[in-house]
Design an enzyme around this catalytic site. Structure first.
Site, PDB file in Angstrom:
ATOM      1  N   CYS A   1       0.455  -0.715   0.098  1.00 14.81           N
ATOM      2  CA  CYS A   1       0.121   0.318  -0.028  1.00 14.81           C
ATOM      3  C   CYS A   1       0.822   1.026  -0.187  1.00 14.81           C
ATOM      4  O   CYS A   1       1.818   1.390  -0.601  1.00 14.81           O
ATOM      5  CB  CYS A   1      -1.146  -0.202   1.695  1.00 14.81           C
ATOM      6  N   ARG A   2       0.117   2.558   0.304  1.00 13.87           N
ATOM      7  CA  ARG A   2       1.173   3.505   0.375  1.00 13.87           C
ATOM      8  C   ARG A   2       2.461   3.724   1.570  1.00 13.87           C
ATOM      9  O   ARG A   2       3.560   4.174   1.165  1.00 13.87           O
ATOM     10  CB  ARG A   2       0.050   4.970   0.471  1.00 13.87           C
TER      11      ARG A   2
END
Length: 98
Positions: free
Chosen positions: A60-61
């Site tokens: 993810c980020r």
């Protein structure tokens, strides 16, 4: 479930299946070339798209959403690791994106 570094994920990116659980707009700004994109909110409904015969790395980020994705995948029987630091660390290290 375990966390792996971006360097470990880079070494495994052509062997294992990377699942990017970010939202569409985030992925449009750059993703790991071999990753498949399944937003976290759709993950449970789309488990059939993930090859059960491959080890999985959740991305993810920053590592928070992928940690949640790792728990979902683990409970569904996948062998899965979380990429610590997420795409922020990956891009800061200058690793490849498309």
């Amino acid at each position: 479930m375990s966390d792996i570094s971006i360097n470990q994920a880079y070494e495994r990116m052509n062997r294992d299946l990377l699942v990017d659980v970010r939202e569409d707009a985030e992925v449009a700004a750059g993703r790991i070339p071999t990753a498949i994109h399944i937003p976290l909110g759709e993950l449970s409904a789309r488990l059939g798209e993930i090859d059960r015969n491959r080890d999985v790395i959740a991305v993810c980020r920053s590592g928070n959403r992928s940690s949640r994705a790792t728990a979902v995948l683990k409970s569904a029987g996948y062998k899965v690791d979380n990429m610590a630091g997420g795409m922020m660390a990956w891009q800061a290290a200058g690793l490849p994106t498309v």
